[in-house]
Write an enzyme that holds these catalytic residues in place. Sequence first.
Site, PDB file in Angstrom:
ATOM      1  N   CYS A  88      28.961  64.547 -15.247  1.00 26.35           N
ATOM      2  CA  CYS A  88      27.536  64.795 -15.004  1.00 26.35           C
ATOM      3  C   CYS A  88      27.028  64.148 -13.727  1.00 26.35           C
ATOM      4  O   CYS A  88      25.860  64.347 -13.372  1.00 26.35           O
ATOM      5  CB  CYS A  88      26.708  64.320 -16.193  1.00 26.35           C
ATOM      6  SG  CYS A  88      27.165  65.194 -17.705  1.00 26.35           S
ATOM      7  N   HIS A 342      19.868  70.827 -17.744  1.00 26.54           N
ATOM      8  CA  HIS A 342      20.956  70.097 -17.095  1.00 26.54           C
ATOM      9  C   HIS A 342      22.067  71.046 -16.647  1.00 26.54           C
ATOM     10  O   HIS A 342      23.149  71.083 -17.236  1.00 26.54           O
ATOM     11  CB  HIS A 342      21.476  69.047 -18.066  1.00 26.54           C
ATOM     12  CG  HIS A 342      22.554  68.154 -17.511  1.00 26.54           C
ATOM     13  ND1 HIS A 342      22.637  67.779 -16.200  1.00 26.54           N
ATOM     14  CD2 HIS A 342      23.605  67.543 -18.132  1.00 26.54           C
ATOM     15  CE1 HIS A 342      23.686  66.998 -16.024  1.00 26.54           C
ATOM     16  NE2 HIS A 342      24.297  66.833 -17.178  1.00 26.54           N
TER      17      HIS A 342
END
Lengths: 395, 404
Positions: A88, A342
Amino acid sequence: MPIAGEVAIIGAAATSFGVHHDRGYLDLLAEAATAAVADAGVDLDRIGAAWLGTAEPGLTGLIGDAGTAVAEAIGFAPRPVTRVANFCCTGMETVRAGALDVAAGEHELVLAVGVEKMRDVPSRASLVARTTNLTHPTLAKGRTAPGQFALLANRYMTRYGVSRETLAKVSVKNHNHGSRNPKAHFQRPVTIEEVLAAPIVAEPLGLLDCTPTTDGAAAVVLARVDWARRHADRFVVVRGFSTAVTAGYYSTFYDESWDFLGFRATREAAAAAYQQAGITDPRHELDLVECHDCFTITEILNYEDLGLCGRGEGGTLLESGATAAGGEIPVNLSGGLQSCGHPIGATGVRMLCELTDHLLGRAGERQVEGARLGLAHTLGGPGVVAAVAVLGTPQ
Amino acid sequence: MSPRSLNGASLLDAQLALPRGCVPDPDEDAITRAAEAALPLLERTRTRPDVLILATTEPPYDEGGNVQPLAELLGLSGSLVALELTASLRDGLSALRVAAGLLATDAVGLVCASEPAGAVALLLAREGGIARIVPLAAHVEELRDRWRLARTSRRHEADPSFVSQAALDAATSLVGGPAAFVLSDRRAAARAERACGGPPDPLPTFLGAAHAPARLVLALERPLTIIAAASGLVEATRIEPADDATTVAVRARRVLEREQSRERSAEPPPAIDWQRIDPYVSAPRSWRERAQDLRLEGGRCRTCGRLLYPPPLRCPSCGSGHFERERLSRTGTVVTCTRDHAYPLGPSTGMAVVDLDGGGRFYGQVAPSETVDVSSRVRLVPRRLHLGGEVIQYFWKVSDADRG
């Protein structure tokens, strides 16, 4: 030379984040990259290299598996393009790679673009299914992203007596912020009751404690500060940029020294970035923070790991209102991952775009008055990689 | 008619294992149950058997063998004589006969008679134990009462009255006097016992190949003749305990009483649809990592003494690269846990992080029918993790300690 103080962002732009069935991976890439280059006020031909951030190209039929996608999307041949991935942290790592490129003097102008197309497959088939099927046959089998952060939530709540209501307030705050962000995936405010009543995903986290599954892209154009002073209309300066990698993807769960009350990777990356930027009191020196709120608990842990408050005080800081819009240290004014979603490779770049907007005074309804210094933070995998960047107005 | 030579054996110790509430979880099978019986037995007696025989009528693999994962789970892989008998419910007694025949003077044999619903592990030697096991008569005739042809899925059964009568005739003709009977028709067996003055069956569920050995162990306070018969295969065995056999019988009865008294909810645990996931698997990887997977083997750092699981390349504490292999303890305390509704197998999956007694940390699934909390005392139990590539991946799951 090192990045800190020497590299500038001269252009920044993001697509809207959401479910974009009408646009594919290359469309999103082109949209963000073109807009960032236009924002920089330079011709695409003058950009010497590009860096592409995509974490899950398997969701797109491998279109984003290598830097070739940039050549295809915006006509970039034969210039070098490399795909970057670090869970991430992919987006920020893409920008960091571009910053190293210009700091080394290899290229004068560099494009860093983060893209993730997650909704070409049903959201159940995306991260959960891939984590279930592609991972190690025995170690951590059964782990999902919400499941692993739920472990921290339970430990934290037991250790410090914090309730689900406190966690829910992260979601309420960030969805409220997101209602002022026309590019956020979800722009509707939510109430505590809605958050607590949402279906449980991994106890104690419910659906509204979790970031949604989202498409999006964001890009920045980078140059040396001395180039920017001579040629750019306006720019922001990278004051610090650091990445920390602390453990393996599986082994970290089997390490008895992890207390499940925070992330060493964030603490290490923040310490290094603060040192580069000359920051000793982040809570008071920073004007705004974009941090990795993949789950509500994560934002509370980030407050502590980023040094905005002491260990165990994250819940108190949130409850005080200091991290809401208008507060002393506003966090995730964009709406964060909770509201924006996201798209993994794009998130870190989006955060830097948000900081850039505030530092250039163009953040509209969300603007922090007189913003001079901002921090971006992403956290990857089971929290074993973290990237922290500090951006500031030129001095 | 009695066979010409009878090799007896001496029973050193035995252990009964039953599932929680006498109902197996969907991730349990004959191998995991056998391990649940044999692991405490081996730890208690601190022996390393030379012979391992598995007897079961529910072998997980039709081809390729079943005794191998059991040997690994028990830490017995390597130099070992390992056999399996999988034809009939009488194979629990046949395994005792075979073991007795294999044991040379100092050798120790481990017999695991096991089904998912229950298992008995028996440790045998030539001499010197708490009871004598004496194989009596054996009998064979062609009798297709219950069968399934290889590579087909349909089970066949002859007329039940023919089935029970034929078994009874074969069994009762074998030996005289009071005896316990183990037949697939439990009522016929009970009638035969009453008729000859044999003892009643204390087991609430039928344990297939484990049933006869389980009855032997539960009745260890007095001599017992037991006859198991099915499909024309019949074994008669006698057990003659010495004075100190009581402990073993009492321990087994406690296991039975505990699981009989435990309430399971009215619904049996939901079946697991293993096909909901399609995990990456690799035969070389499974083989390379079989010690960490099946033996819970970690590495003890030779420099700083820290016990790490899985065994790493570099010690995270001191950076050293030299390790001694060591099995982790299987008991510990929960650091944190959750119940995950996103993982696709089952309606939800408990996950727990456990600090193990004596060092090392485990992170994995909670047994399907159980719940744990932060600070719970737990133990790790062998279970099926998944069936990727149609290979049974056994691994360890977290179970509430008071269950054991």
